[in-house]
Design a protein around this motif. Sequence first.
Motif, short mmCIF file in Angstrom:
data_model
loop_
_atom_site.label_atom_id
_atom_site.label_comp_id
_atom_site.label_asym_id
_atom_site.label_seq_id
_atom_site.Cartn_x
_atom_site.Cartn_y
_atom_site.Cartn_z
N ALA A 1 0.86 -1.18 0.00
CA ALA A 1 0.00 0.00 0.00
C ALA A 1 0.90 1.23 0.00
N LEU A 2 0.43 2.27 -0.64
CA LEU A 2 1.11 3.55 -0.60
C LEU A 2 0.58 4.32 0.61
N VAL A 3 1.48 4.87 1.43
CA VAL A 3 1.05 5.74 2.52
C VAL A 3 1.55 7.14 2.25
N CYS A 4 0.74 8.11 2.58
CA CYS A 4 1.02 9.50 2.22
C CYS A 4 0.45 10.40 3.31
N TYR A 5 1.30 11.24 3.91
CA TYR A 5 0.82 12.12 4.98
C TYR A 5 1.76 13.31 5.13
N ALA B 1 0.26 14.96 13.43
CA ALA B 1 -0.17 14.02 14.46
C ALA B 1 -1.69 13.98 14.52
N HIS B 2 -2.21 12.86 15.02
CA HIS B 2 -3.65 12.68 15.24
C HIS B 2 -4.44 12.90 13.95
N TYR C 1 -0.39 3.34 -7.42
CA TYR C 1 0.19 4.57 -7.97
C TYR C 1 -0.72 5.27 -8.97
N SER C 2 -1.89 4.71 -9.23
CA SER C 2 -2.79 5.32 -10.21
C SER C 2 -3.37 6.65 -9.71
N LEU C 3 -3.46 6.78 -8.39
CA LEU C 3 -4.13 7.95 -7.81
C LEU C 3 -3.17 8.77 -6.95
N MET C 4 -1.93 8.92 -7.44
CA MET C 4 -0.91 9.67 -6.70
C MET C 4 -1.36 11.11 -6.44
N GLU C 5 -1.91 11.76 -7.45
CA GLU C 5 -2.32 13.15 -7.29
C GLU C 5 -3.43 13.27 -6.25
N THR C 6 -4.35 12.32 -6.26
CA THR C 6 -5.45 12.32 -5.29
C THR C 6 -4.91 12.08 -3.88
N ALA C 7 -3.98 11.14 -3.74
CA ALA C 7 -3.38 10.87 -2.43
C ALA C 7 -2.68 12.11 -1.89
N LYS C 8 -1.92 12.78 -2.74
CA LYS C 8 -1.20 13.99 -2.32
C LYS C 8 -2.19 15.08 -1.89
N ARG C 9 -3.26 15.24 -2.65
CA ARG C 9 -4.21 16.31 -2.34
C ARG C 9 -4.88 16.08 -0.98
N PHE C 10 -5.24 14.83 -0.69
CA PHE C 10 -5.87 14.55 0.60
C PHE C 10 -4.86 14.60 1.74
N ALA C 11 -3.61 14.25 1.47
CA ALA C 11 -2.57 14.39 2.50
C ALA C 11 -2.40 15.86 2.86
N GLU C 12 -2.48 16.73 1.87
CA GLU C 12 -2.37 18.17 2.12
C GLU C 12 -3.58 18.70 2.88
N LYS C 13 -4.69 17.94 2.87
CA LYS C 13 -5.87 18.31 3.66
C LYS C 13 -5.81 17.71 5.06
N ASP C 14 -4.64 17.19 5.43
CA ASP C 14 -4.39 16.64 6.76
C ASP C 14 -5.12 15.32 7.01
N PHE C 15 -5.00 14.40 6.04
CA PHE C 15 -5.39 13.02 6.23
C PHE C 15 -4.15 12.13 6.15
N PHE C 16 -4.18 11.03 6.87
CA PHE C 16 -3.18 9.98 6.68
C PHE C 16 -3.76 9.05 5.62
N VAL C 17 -3.17 9.06 4.43
CA VAL C 17 -3.75 8.38 3.28
C VAL C 17 -3.10 7.00 3.09
N GLU D 1 1.30 7.07 16.72
CA GLU D 1 1.57 8.44 17.17
C GLU D 1 1.16 9.47 16.12
N ILE D 2 0.84 9.00 14.92
CA ILE D 2 0.49 9.92 13.83
C ILE D 2 -1.00 9.91 13.54
N VAL D 3 -1.65 8.74 13.67
CA VAL D 3 -3.04 8.63 13.23
C VAL D 3 -4.02 8.63 14.40
N ASP D 4 -5.24 9.02 14.08
CA ASP D 4 -6.38 8.86 14.98
C ASP D 4 -7.05 7.55 14.62
#
Length: 441
Positions: free
Chosen positions: A60-64, A69-70, A87-103, A181-184
Amino acid sequence: MKNSILILLVFISISSGLLFSLILGYCMWFIKPNLNTMPGIQIYDMSYKATLDDIFPLFALVCYRKNAAHLPVLVIMHEYTEINDRYSLMETAKRFAEKDFFVIVPDMRGRGRYAERNLVQYNINSLSVPSLLKRIILKIYSGISSRGIFIKPSSGKSDSSGKEIHDIYDAVEFVKKNYNEIVDGSNINIIGYSGGGGNVLAAITKSPDYFNVAVSYFGISDYKSWYEATNSADIKHQLISDLGGTPNEVPDKYQIRNFIEAAGNNESTMIFLFVDEEDRLTPKWQSEAFHSKSAKSKLYLSRRQDPIRYMHGRPSQVPDIIESENAFVLRMKQSSPKKEPTDRVFLANGFLYYKNITVLFGSGDDSMFKVKWIEEGNSERIIPSVLTGKSEGVVILHDAGEYNVCVYENQKEALEATTLDKHKLAFKIKSDKEYKITRLK
């Protein structure tokens, strides 16, 4: 004079060729498989094991966001056919990581053979060069690279929303334990597109109330009717390969991939369904039918005259999809309130994953059953009843290493456990019998 002109032309040709080679060489170096292209964002591959049948490795790709934290967890599911992967949705993963999600973007089983090309495609799109040169670079790279040299695919064989759905929970549980320590860990969300939307509908019905918010864009709720309605030879070929035949040849396999009747399993998960009325690849009735059986869902159906259309495609291809995210992003960041334990009845397609316990009959991919689930303090009573398929099954306790566990059949006979690993125990069960599971610290 002619010789001078000829020499000049040769010199210009060589110089141009060298310049082009330097530019191309730089671009090729830049676009080689590389994840370190997102300032402020941490992104890399994560490997884990399937707890249902020990398939390893799964990726799995992880992106944050770095130093965060949390973070609420967001699982993003890729599209259906084999060229799609983590890797098909790299741009989507990056965008949601920038919205403060652990993707988390998990591969479905056997996917990732095109991951290298998909990552290179993402890196090419970030180059500040003409589009023609981008196409040339991608063509050259595709011609000289072998799949899987730099990026390995996930193990196993895809099965179109069957047992591979259990891998989604495994990925999330792995993250909860290793990134605590990073995720809720109390706020898990999921989103998917097309085949990924079908994975979303499968995941929320097979694991009631595991997710806080679930979002399906033009997802598949019934694979049998999808097979019968589609004109795509690729989709039919993929379904036959994954399930082992047509609906007439393996009817049980297709029946457990109809998630419509199980839509009512969720009492807490908020479900968002997006589809356009003119969608031909995944017709609107796939979402409408699921919505009709789910009291916790909202249907967003766009029409020809609407200013915003949920057309079939990736968010990077359809800006209106990105616009529609405003409907649920804030809700994803608000955890659902905890509900008091109640008696529940679930319809299980293949398997049921609930309270860190898996119940399955047959292979976990060919039986449909109901489960009455009764919570009593530190004990749970389950009464399974098979509707189609084999009457012998198994209960898997995924957190058995944290407790002393006793399982009783019909409240009197203690069952002998099979130790699968230090955290996992399994017990054989039968249809229409009652099983009491007691956990003691």
